[in-house]
Design a protein around this motif. Structure first.
Motif, PDB file in Angstrom:
ATOM      1  N   ARG A 411       0.844  -1.205   0.000  1.00  0.00           N
ATOM      2  CA  ARG A 411       0.000   0.000   0.000  1.00  0.00           C
ATOM      3  C   ARG A 411       0.876   1.249   0.000  1.00  0.00           C
ATOM      4  N   PHE A 414       2.311   1.603  -3.490  1.00  0.00           N
ATOM      5  CA  PHE A 414       1.268   2.028  -4.426  1.00  0.00           C
ATOM      6  C   PHE A 414       1.087   3.541  -4.352  1.00  0.00           C
ATOM      7  N   HIS A 623      -3.627  -6.187  -2.653  1.00  0.00           N
ATOM      8  CA  HIS A 623      -4.171  -6.207  -4.011  1.00  0.00           C
ATOM      9  C   HIS A 623      -4.794  -4.891  -4.478  1.00  0.00           C
ATOM     10  N   THR A 624      -4.988  -3.942  -3.598  1.00  0.00           N
ATOM     11  CA  THR A 624      -5.605  -2.680  -4.015  1.00  0.00           C
ATOM     12  C   THR A 624      -4.804  -1.493  -3.483  1.00  0.00           C
ATOM     13  N   GLY A 625      -5.106  -0.355  -4.035  1.00  0.00           N
ATOM     14  CA  GLY A 625      -4.509   0.881  -3.541  1.00  0.00           C
ATOM     15  C   GLY A 625      -5.416   1.617  -2.587  1.00  0.00           C
ATOM     16  N   LYS A 652      -9.443   1.304  -5.827  1.00  0.00           N
ATOM     17  CA  LYS A 652      -8.498   1.495  -6.924  1.00  0.00           C
ATOM     18  C   LYS A 652      -7.468   0.385  -6.887  1.00  0.00           C
ATOM     19  N   ALA A 653      -7.012   0.017  -8.077  1.00  0.00           N
ATOM     20  CA  ALA A 653      -6.025  -1.053  -8.192  1.00  0.00           C
ATOM     21  C   ALA A 653      -5.346  -0.939  -9.542  1.00  0.00           C
ATOM     22  N   THR A 654      -4.184  -1.534  -9.667  1.00  0.00           N
ATOM     23  CA  THR A 654      -3.566  -1.614 -10.984  1.00  0.00           C
ATOM     24  C   THR A 654      -4.415  -2.542 -11.845  1.00  0.00           C
ATOM     25  N   LYS A 657      -4.759  -6.211 -11.366  1.00  0.00           N
ATOM     26  CA  LYS A 657      -5.408  -6.686 -10.134  1.00  0.00           C
ATOM     27  C   LYS A 657      -6.927  -6.452 -10.158  1.00  0.00           C
ATOM     28  N   THR A 658      -7.479  -6.128 -11.323  1.00  0.00           N
ATOM     29  CA  THR A 658      -8.913  -5.827 -11.401  1.00  0.00           C
ATOM     30  C   THR A 658      -9.768  -7.010 -10.971  1.00  0.00           C
ATOM     31  N   LEU A 661      -9.733  -7.202  -7.289  1.00  0.00           N
ATOM     32  CA  LEU A 661     -10.530  -6.123  -6.707  1.00  0.00           C
ATOM     33  C   LEU A 661     -11.999  -6.543  -6.644  1.00  0.00           C
TER      34      LEU A 661
END
Length: 994
Positions: A411, A414, A623-625, A652-654, A657-658, A661
């Motif tokens: 995190r 990110f 896995h997420t921002g 939000k995620a890259t 990683k959708t 998410l």
């Protein structure tokens, strides 16, 4: 994590920017008096960063030559107070009250009225003072630079003692028989600041931790000490610290570097000779043993003191210039305390100590690692120490959970790489603070890759455990504090101040008293007097031709995935997807609205079918921002009768990683164990503590929420989810949880079942067109997991009635609000009212509430939705402020401004509307436009109205102000004695916190 506040947004995706090539600058060469020490390309900011020293004056300068139109200039000084007078803070205010080239009483306020700045402020830290500005307009940028440089180096404060009296403090006596009082903007600002128990706690703590250097005193000023500041001491402080040799000048953006250097040299720095003496902060010698401290803070008389004590633990832990250590301490603050399953958090919960705990690292010259427990009791102190010691020993021996650390580091990384802020230059400025103050390499503050890599490697080798051992367990430079409530303490302190002032008055002769009355009158006349046309004309300004006539407009493309509406804002996001999920709240019966907000606070923190709450926190971090749930609302066509309330989830995620998410979203929405009674109770207790803290420490927000609940549906909705009504609701649930837990769980489950349905969802996504395909595939897999069912929207009927309440607290100041819905009086919104708002805020209320009244601030809110409100901030007054609000109509009746003045107001208005934004922010605006049914044509019409506003238009609003103020609807949050002394004003009074 204060240190991370500086680092979190300092970087951006490298491919987002291209470095500004510009002319080649060679190290060792001199440019307009500046010798280039180093020209380094810094990958983290993707720009050349040029570090100079001005040979004649000794000023240091950093230019980050980024290809960014939002240019930033700042001049900063190391300022080292030796007492609690607040001298650095008062000088920060005072230098902006006129200078040799700009002899207006307050160039800063004139600039606020009419500049296209995107940032204009000044700020004082414990060890330095900064004067930053930002603007996207090149001409405006250089104008602001000119005014600020003249302010800091050529202020009028040396020749005009009235500036100290106004901004700092003075004795005020209106007539011979009256009481002498203290007045002053900073004096009242700090009375407000020290109304916050945690501010007081920090003050007492740092006095103990740093008895021998500047960190042991208050740079902002303690209200009891500010009146000890003399005019000579004040002037000498400025002479000592405000020299170019003690300065750091920061430049950022796409402005012409050659022009910047030439201006700074020729206009200012060439007039000074370099000083060889360096102002240094000595390190505080470590203690031989840990200290303990017990102090008290005030709560209103008759208050229940149970569960109102703060407990704090503090460790002075190494130097802030040790980047590896400081970054590791940030990670430890999360892993030890802030994470949902952090060992110290869980241990204190199990021991029944307090209701909430948080930790952060204060990065002064020496790091201060601190964690604070809220809503405990004094007798918990000994057990608190035992739990802390035991937990630290366990962590040092066994380490932290690997997945937890992986998530925290992910995190952090990110956020460092994302840089989702349009104010990157300002963030870099603050990131460089400790570099320019203390580090050997000034670039340290903006280069995070090396320490990040070192910390990631160090974690594998037990770095975090060793830090816990060395800087916590084996470190005697530590403090444990108990900060307990004491009913009526504020009253006792107030009486002491009155007695002191009475004694001072008794010591004065009749001639001296008469002189003080005359000085009071003269100061008020000075404050009320208008600047001469020549003084005002000296402040540089733009012309109307410098303003764009076009609105900033962002809109979504309406799409659908699996029969669910999807709002797509297409923009380059460097392979990050910013996902939004909007669930309409109107399927709920009205009485469950507060439960909806409570549910939003629980989602993502409860156990689920496949994750414990700690595992879920880890997964979200890995896995997420970010994953956030909250309530907000929109007004369709700005109509209060068309409230569109939403449960909004953002994540939000890259792009890679959708899928994960959406997997986590499904887990949280569809598989949360709301009926986990033990975990629910833990979270409810913590949430109540946070809501109570907000109610005690954000007086102006409480008062404004409460006021609008008297006459607006939107206001009542906000009050029910974020005001005192919600505080009462959460407190009642917490106190009666054991007897009502089944009812609470049933209501939460009902809210979830009514809201979280496929037919009740509108999705929003900000990403590129290419990334939308990946998002669509993941969304298609998520849709079948959603519950289905018919959705029926309720028509809520709020009971709106004026209450004119006095909200009592132990605050030393007031927050006074007054207003009404002008649409209910037959008026309609017009874009010209934006200019009205600017004039009332920056001219009338600024003068009457701040300059004359001594409050920290006063402003208007004139909204397209119908709200017209006046508010004051950290205000020593009450009835006087209400009288000033009522007199606003007379001010407008007499309002007369020439075309130049109106241009200034119009430019200032546009500055509040046009601002830089990131892709995610533009997406949020576009989605808001969709729900509000906002149109580009309507916004353009309003902008045209702003650009064509005349003085006659403004004076024509006098009746509007008169009609609104004559409704006599107000709400005051403030000192219990002050409110009780004016009890006849209020229909009811109540303690803010029961």
């Amino acid at each position: 994590m204060k240190h991370m506040i500086y680092l979190v947004a300092i970087t951006m995706m490298i491919s987002m920017w291209s470095c500004s090539d510009g002319p080649a600058h060679k190290e060792g060469e001199v440019y307009h008096g500046f010798r280039l020490i180093e020209n380094r390309f810094v990958e983290e900011v993707n720009a050349n960063c040029l570090y100079f020293e001005h040979e004649k004056s000794g000023a240091r300068l950093m230019k980050i030559a980024a290809d960014d139109a939002n240019k930033v200039f700042a001049v900063s000084f190391k300022t080292l107070p030796q007492n609690d007078y607040g001298t650095p803070h008062i000088i920060e205010h005072s230098v902006l009250n006129g200078s040799e080239n700009f002899p207006a009483k307050s160039p800063f306020d004139i600039l606020r009225k009419g500049s296209l700045n995107t940032f204009l402020n000044a700020m004082t830290w414990p060890d330095y003072t900064a004067y930053p500005i930002a603007s996207m307009n090149n001409k405006d940028y250089f104008n602001l630079m000119h005014v600020y440089m003249d302010a800091v180096f050529n202020p009028l404060l040396h020749s005009d003692p009235r500036i100290l009296k106004q901004e700092g403090w003075h004795y005020e006596l209106d007539d011979m028989d009256g009481e002498i009082t203290y007045k002053g903007v900073v004096y009242n600002e700090m009375k407000g600041a020290f109304s916050d128990p945690e501010r007081q706690m920090g003050y007492h703590t740092y006095k103990v931790l740093f008895p021998d250097n500047t960190y042991g005193v208050s740079s902002g000023g303690h209200p009891e000490a500010i009146p000890e500041l003399t005019y000579d001491y004040f002037k000498n402080f400025h002479k000592t610290y405000y020299h170019p040799s003690n300065s750091f000048i920061f430049l950022y953006g796409d402005a012409d570097l050659d022009k910047e250097l030439e201006f700074l040299n020729s206009e200012y720095l060439s007039n000074y000779e370099k000083q060889e003496e360096k102002l240094e902060i000595p390190l505080q010698e470590p203690f031989s043993e840990k200290k303990t401290l017990e102090e008290s803070y005030s709560v209103p008389e008759g208050s229940d003191t149970r569960d109102k004590t703060f407990l704090g633990y503090y460790y002075v832990a190494g130097l802030t210039t040790d980047q590896d250590l400081t970054m590791a301490l940030d990670i430890i603050s999360e892993a030890l305390v802030n994470h949902e399953s952090a060992p110290l958090r869980l241990a204190l919960q199990e021991a029944g100590i307090g209701k909430d705990i948080y930790a952060y690292v204060d990065d002064s010259k020496q790091n201060i690692f601190q964690f604070i427990v809220q809503n405990a009791n004094p007798e918990d102190g000994e057990k608190f120490q035992e739990v802390v010691s035991e937990t630290l020993r366990k962590v040092a021996q066994e380490g932290f959970e690997e997945e937890m650390i992986e998530g925290i580091v992910n995190r952090m990384e990110f956020r460092l790489r994302e840089g989702d802020s349009p104010y990157k230059g300002l963030i870099y400025l603050f990131s460089l603070k400790n570099s320019f103050l203390f580090a050997d390499d000034i670039y340290d503050g903006i280069e995070f890759e090396k320490p990040l890599a070192a910390v990631k490697e160090g974690i594998k080798n037990g770095m975090l455990q060793q830090i816990v051992q060395d800087y916590f367990i084996d470190n005697p430079h530590a403090l444990m504090m108990v900060f307990k409530p004491e009913p009526g303490l504020e009253k006792e302190m107030s009486e002491q101040t009155k007695a002191k002032l009475a004694e001072y008055k008794a010591s004065l002769s009749e001639e001296e008293l008469q002189k003080l009355v005359e000085e009071t009158k003269a100061l008020k006349e000075y404050q009320q007097a208008e600047d001469s046309p020549e003084a005002v004309a000296s402040i540089p300004m733009l012309s109307r031709s410098d303003i764009s006539t076009d609105v900033q407009w962002y809109e979504v493309a309406e799409k659908s995935i699996g029969d669910i509406p999807v709002l797509h804002y297409e923009d380059f996001t460097n392979d990050i997807v910013y996902a939004n999920f909007f669930f309409d709240l109107r399927p709920l019966p009205q009485e469950l609205i507060p439960y909806a907000n409570l549910l939003s606070q629980l989602l993502g923190k409860m156990n689920t079918e496949n994750y414990s709450f700690g595992e879920l926190d880890n997964a979200l971090n890995i896995h997420t921002g970010g994953f956030y749930t909250y309530l907000n609302s929109y007004l369709e066509n700005d109509s209060d009768d068309k409230l569109i309330p939403k449960l909004r989830i953002t994540a939000k995620a890259t792009v890679d990683k959708t899928d994960k998410l959406f997997e986590l979203l499904d887990e949280i929405l569809n598989h949360t164990k709301i009926d986990d009674t033990e975990r629910l109770k833990e979270l409810l207790i913590r949430h109540q503590s946070q809501v109570e803290s907000q109610a005690k420490n954000y007086g102006v927000g409480v008062a404004m929420n409460r006021l609008t609940s008297y006459f607006k549906n939107a206001g009542m909705f906000n009050e029910m989810i974020n005001g005192l009504t919600y505080y009462d609701f959460v407190t009642d649930l917490t106190e009666n949880f054991d007897s009502r837990n089944e009812e609470i769980i049933a209501n939460l489950q009902k809210v979830a079942s009514l809201l979280i349905k496929k037919q009740n969802l509108i999705a929003g996504i900000t990403c590129s067109g290419e990334n939308f395909t990946t998002y669509q595939e993941a969304f298609n897999n998520f849709v079948p997991e959603l519950a289905e069912g018919e959705v029926s929207l309720n028509q809520w009927k709020f009971n709106l009635e004026p209450k004119n309440e006095g909200l009592m607290s132990s605050s030393l100041v007031q927050y006074v609000t007054k207003g009404y819905d002008y649409k209910k009086l037959g008026y309609e919104w017009d874009g010209k009212m934006e200019v009205l708002n600017q004039i009332l805020s920056t001219d009338y209320l600024q003068t009457q509430i701040r300059v004359m009244g001594g409050a920290y601030g006063g402003w208007a809110q004139v909204s397209p939705t119908g709200t017209l409100m006046f508010a004051s901030y950290r205000d020593p007054n009450l009835t006087e402020t209400l009288d000033n609000y009522d007199a606003g109509a007379e001010y407008l009746q007499n309002f007369d401004a020439d075309s130049t003045e109106m241009t200034r107001y119009i430019i200032g208005t546009i500055s509040n509307i046009d601002y830089p934004s990131t892709a995610s922010q533009r997406g949020t605006i576009a989605m808001s436009n969709y729900f509000k049914k906002e149109t580009k044509e309507k916004m353009q019409k309003e902008r045209n109205a702003i650009l064509n506003t005349t003085a006659e238009d403004i004076s024509g609003y006098a009746q509007l102000i008169s009609d609104v103020m004559s409704q006599d609807i107000y709400c005051v949050y403030g000192n219990d004695q002050k409110i009780n002394a004016h009890e006849e004003l209020f229909e009811s009074v109540r303690q803010v916190v029961q």
